[in-house]
Design a protein around this motif. Structure first.
Motif, PDB file in Angstrom:
ATOM      1  N   LYS A 195       2.499  14.232  -9.375  1.00 33.10           N
ATOM      2  CA  LYS A 195       3.381  15.399  -9.323  1.00 33.10           C
ATOM      3  C   LYS A 195       4.267  15.521 -10.553  1.00 33.10           C
ATOM      4  O   LYS A 195       4.482  16.625 -11.059  1.00 33.10           O
ATOM      5  CB  LYS A 195       4.272  15.337  -8.077  1.00 33.10           C
ATOM      6  CG  LYS A 195       3.532  15.602  -6.798  1.00 33.10           C
ATOM      7  CD  LYS A 195       3.136  17.033  -6.720  1.00 33.10           C
ATOM      8  CE  LYS A 195       2.582  17.361  -5.357  1.00 33.10           C
ATOM      9  NZ  LYS A 195       2.091  18.703  -5.278  1.00 33.10           N
ATOM     10  N   THR A 196       4.821  14.398 -11.038  1.00 37.57           N
ATOM     11  CA  THR A 196       5.825  14.476 -12.108  1.00 37.57           C
ATOM     12  C   THR A 196       5.273  14.228 -13.498  1.00 37.57           C
ATOM     13  O   THR A 196       5.876  14.655 -14.472  1.00 37.57           O
ATOM     14  CB  THR A 196       6.952  13.459 -11.860  1.00 37.57           C
ATOM     15  OG1 THR A 196       6.405  12.138 -11.926  1.00 37.57           O
ATOM     16  CG2 THR A 196       7.621  13.691 -10.537  1.00 37.57           C
ATOM     17  N   PRO A 249       8.323   7.749 -10.757  1.00 40.93           N
ATOM     18  CA  PRO A 249       7.397   7.113  -9.816  1.00 40.93           C
ATOM     19  C   PRO A 249       7.619   5.611  -9.656  1.00 40.93           C
ATOM     20  O   PRO A 249       7.475   5.079  -8.558  1.00 40.93           O
ATOM     21  CB  PRO A 249       6.015   7.392 -10.426  1.00 40.93           C
ATOM     22  CG  PRO A 249       6.203   8.614 -11.216  1.00 40.93           C
ATOM     23  CD  PRO A 249       7.593   8.537 -11.757  1.00 40.93           C
ATOM     24  N   THR A 250       7.989   4.937 -10.736  1.00 40.44           N
ATOM     25  CA  THR A 250       8.242   3.506 -10.638  1.00 40.44           C
ATOM     26  C   THR A 250       9.422   3.228  -9.717  1.00 40.44           C
ATOM     27  O   THR A 250       9.360   2.356  -8.840  1.00 40.44           O
ATOM     28  CB  THR A 250       8.505   2.905 -12.032  1.00 40.44           C
ATOM     29  OG1 THR A 250       7.386   3.182 -12.864  1.00 40.44           O
ATOM     30  CG2 THR A 250       8.729   1.419 -11.955  1.00 40.44           C
ATOM     31  N   LEU A 251      10.497   3.975  -9.897  1.00 38.75           N
ATOM     32  CA  LEU A 251      11.678   3.787  -9.054  1.00 38.75           C
ATOM     33  C   LEU A 251      11.396   4.188  -7.608  1.00 38.75           C
ATOM     34  O   LEU A 251      11.814   3.502  -6.673  1.00 38.75           O
ATOM     35  CB  LEU A 251      12.848   4.586  -9.621  1.00 38.75           C
ATOM     36  CG  LEU A 251      13.346   4.136 -10.997  1.00 38.75           C
ATOM     37  CD1 LEU A 251      14.411   5.086 -11.510  1.00 38.75           C
ATOM     38  CD2 LEU A 251      13.859   2.721 -10.946  1.00 38.75           C
ATOM     39  N   LEU A 252      10.685   5.295  -7.420  1.00 37.58           N
ATOM     40  CA  LEU A 252      10.361   5.735  -6.055  1.00 37.58           C
ATOM     41  C   LEU A 252       9.447   4.749  -5.334  1.00 37.58           C
ATOM     42  O   LEU A 252       9.612   4.507  -4.137  1.00 37.58           O
ATOM     43  CB  LEU A 252       9.720   7.121  -6.085  1.00 37.58           C
ATOM     44  CG  LEU A 252      10.647   8.296  -6.372  1.00 37.58           C
ATOM     45  CD1 LEU A 252       9.842   9.585  -6.473  1.00 37.58           C
ATOM     46  CD2 LEU A 252      11.716   8.412  -5.313  1.00 37.58           C
ATOM     47  N   SER A 253       8.487   4.197  -6.046  1.00 36.75           N
ATOM     48  CA  SER A 253       7.580   3.250  -5.392  1.00 36.75           C
ATOM     49  C   SER A 253       8.297   1.958  -5.029  1.00 36.75           C
ATOM     50  O   SER A 253       8.027   1.380  -3.966  1.00 36.75           O
ATOM     51  CB  SER A 253       6.363   2.966  -6.267  1.00 36.75           C
ATOM     52  OG  SER A 253       6.748   2.314  -7.460  1.00 36.75           O
ATOM     53  N   ALA A 254       9.220   1.514  -5.861  1.00 33.67           N
ATOM     54  CA  ALA A 254      10.006   0.325  -5.513  1.00 33.67           C
ATOM     55  C   ALA A 254      10.878   0.605  -4.288  1.00 33.67           C
ATOM     56  O   ALA A 254      10.993  -0.233  -3.387  1.00 33.67           O
ATOM     57  CB  ALA A 254      10.867  -0.094  -6.693  1.00 33.67           C
ATOM     58  N   LEU A 255      11.461   1.782  -4.243  1.00 34.19           N
ATOM     59  CA  LEU A 255      12.281   2.165  -3.091  1.00 34.19           C
ATOM     60  C   LEU A 255      11.425   2.268  -1.824  1.00 34.19           C
ATOM     61  O   LEU A 255      11.816   1.767  -0.760  1.00 34.19           O
ATOM     62  CB  LEU A 255      12.981   3.499  -3.365  1.00 34.19           C
ATOM     63  CG  LEU A 255      13.855   4.039  -2.245  1.00 34.19           C
ATOM     64  CD1 LEU A 255      15.060   3.134  -2.029  1.00 34.19           C
ATOM     65  CD2 LEU A 255      14.305   5.453  -2.581  1.00 34.19           C
ATOM     66  N   LEU A 307       0.826  -1.210   0.000  1.00 33.60           N
ATOM     67  CA  LEU A 307       0.000   0.000   0.000  1.00 33.60           C
ATOM     68  C   LEU A 307       0.861   1.262   0.000  1.00 33.60           C
ATOM     69  O   LEU A 307       0.519   2.255  -0.650  1.00 33.60           O
ATOM     70  CB  LEU A 307      -0.943  -0.010   1.201  1.00 33.60           C
ATOM     71  CG  LEU A 307      -2.017  -1.084   1.183  1.00 33.60           C
ATOM     72  CD1 LEU A 307      -2.827  -1.054   2.466  1.00 33.60           C
ATOM     73  CD2 LEU A 307      -2.905  -0.938  -0.026  1.00 33.60           C
ATOM     74  N   VAL A 308       1.986   1.216   0.708  1.00 35.41           N
ATOM     75  CA  VAL A 308       2.929   2.344   0.684  1.00 35.41           C
ATOM     76  C   VAL A 308       3.465   2.535  -0.737  1.00 35.41           C
ATOM     77  O   VAL A 308       3.546   3.660  -1.239  1.00 35.41           O
ATOM     78  CB  VAL A 308       4.077   2.120   1.690  1.00 35.41           C
ATOM     79  CG1 VAL A 308       5.192   3.134   1.485  1.00 35.41           C
ATOM     80  CG2 VAL A 308       3.558   2.183   3.114  1.00 35.41           C
ATOM     81  N   GLY A 309       3.798   1.438  -1.393  1.00 37.69           N
ATOM     82  CA  GLY A 309       4.277   1.527  -2.778  1.00 37.69           C
ATOM     83  C   GLY A 309       3.235   2.124  -3.711  1.00 37.69           C
ATOM     84  O   GLY A 309       3.543   2.963  -4.556  1.00 37.69           O
ATOM     85  N   PHE A 310       1.969   1.701  -3.561  1.00 44.36           N
ATOM     86  CA  PHE A 310       0.889   2.272  -4.362  1.00 44.36           C
ATOM     87  C   PHE A 310       0.734   3.767  -4.098  1.00 44.36           C
ATOM     88  O   PHE A 310       0.552   4.556  -5.030  1.00 44.36           O
ATOM     89  CB  PHE A 310      -0.443   1.582  -4.052  1.00 44.36           C
ATOM     90  CG  PHE A 310      -0.726   0.387  -4.889  1.00 44.36           C
ATOM     91  CD1 PHE A 310      -0.834   0.482  -6.258  1.00 44.36           C
ATOM     92  CD2 PHE A 310      -0.897  -0.845  -4.293  1.00 44.36           C
ATOM     93  CE1 PHE A 310      -1.107  -0.624  -7.031  1.00 44.36           C
ATOM     94  CE2 PHE A 310      -1.174  -1.961  -5.050  1.00 44.36           C
ATOM     95  CZ  PHE A 310      -1.276  -1.855  -6.423  1.00 44.36           C
ATOM     96  N   ALA A 311       0.776   4.160  -2.849  1.00 44.09           N
ATOM     97  CA  ALA A 311       0.603   5.574  -2.507  1.00 44.09           C
ATOM     98  C   ALA A 311       1.727   6.419  -3.097  1.00 44.09           C
ATOM     99  O   ALA A 311       1.470   7.478  -3.689  1.00 44.09           O
ATOM    100  CB  ALA A 311       0.554   5.740  -0.986  1.00 44.09           C
ATOM    101  N   VAL A 312       2.952   5.954  -2.954  1.00 41.72           N
ATOM    102  CA  VAL A 312       4.085   6.703  -3.512  1.00 41.72           C
ATOM    103  C   VAL A 312       3.997   6.752  -5.036  1.00 41.72           C
ATOM    104  O   VAL A 312       4.262   7.791  -5.650  1.00 41.72           O
ATOM    105  CB  VAL A 312       5.425   6.089  -3.053  1.00 41.72           C
ATOM    106  CG1 VAL A 312       6.599   6.674  -3.802  1.00 41.72           C
ATOM    107  CG2 VAL A 312       5.599   6.281  -1.556  1.00 41.72           C
ATOM    108  N   LEU A 313       3.585   5.660  -5.643  1.00 40.32           N
ATOM    109  CA  LEU A 313       3.436   5.631  -7.102  1.00 40.32           C
ATOM    110  C   LEU A 313       2.397   6.647  -7.563  1.00 40.32           C
ATOM    111  O   LEU A 313       2.637   7.434  -8.480  1.00 40.32           O
ATOM    112  CB  LEU A 313       3.031   4.229  -7.549  1.00 40.32           C
ATOM    113  CG  LEU A 313       2.835   4.027  -9.042  1.00 40.32           C
ATOM    114  CD1 LEU A 313       4.162   4.145  -9.763  1.00 40.32           C
ATOM    115  CD2 LEU A 313       2.201   2.689  -9.308  1.00 40.32           C
TER     116      LEU A 313
END
Length: 111
Positions: free
Chosen positions: A86-87, A93-99, A74-80
């Motif tokens: 925003k971008t 977003p893919t890299l940020l959500s994986a991180l 769920l954290v990954g979905f939210a960040v994605l």
């Protein structure tokens, strides 16, 4: 066919449909005229829809096997979602959500 497979297919199909349909609806509600056409908006949302569909399909077996993976997913979905909003790019977003998923998983398993 297993009911779990059918449920997963319906869930992925529904979310994929919403990711394609809602941007078109939201775009028509805005008060200022859009410079881009409907086709451009549709093509822009295909990237995020495919990433989210892949995320759901790849995470569901892990979540069903281990409940601790639900919150990091769920954290990954939210960040994605937030970073794509925003971008408007799909790479960041893919890299940020994986991180974010990895950090959330690490923090939850260490507790």
């Amino acid at each position: 066919m297993s009911p779990d497979v059918l449920l997963l297919g319906l869930l992925v199909g529904g979310v994929n449909f919403l990711f394609r349909y809602l941007p078109l609806r939201i775009r028509t509600v805005q008060s200022r005229p859009a410079r881009r056409g409907v086709t451009a908006v549709l093509l822009d949302t295909i990237g995020i829809a495919s990433i989210c569909a892949l995320l759901v399909v790849s995470c569901m077996p892990d979540i069903m096997a281990d409940d601790r993976r639900l919150l990091p997913t769920l954290v990954g979905f939210a960040v994605l979602g937030v970073s794509f909003w925003k971008t408007r790019s799909i790479i960041t977003p893919t890299l940020l959500s994986a991180l974010a998923y990895g950090i959330a998983w690490k923090l939850l398993t260490d507790v």
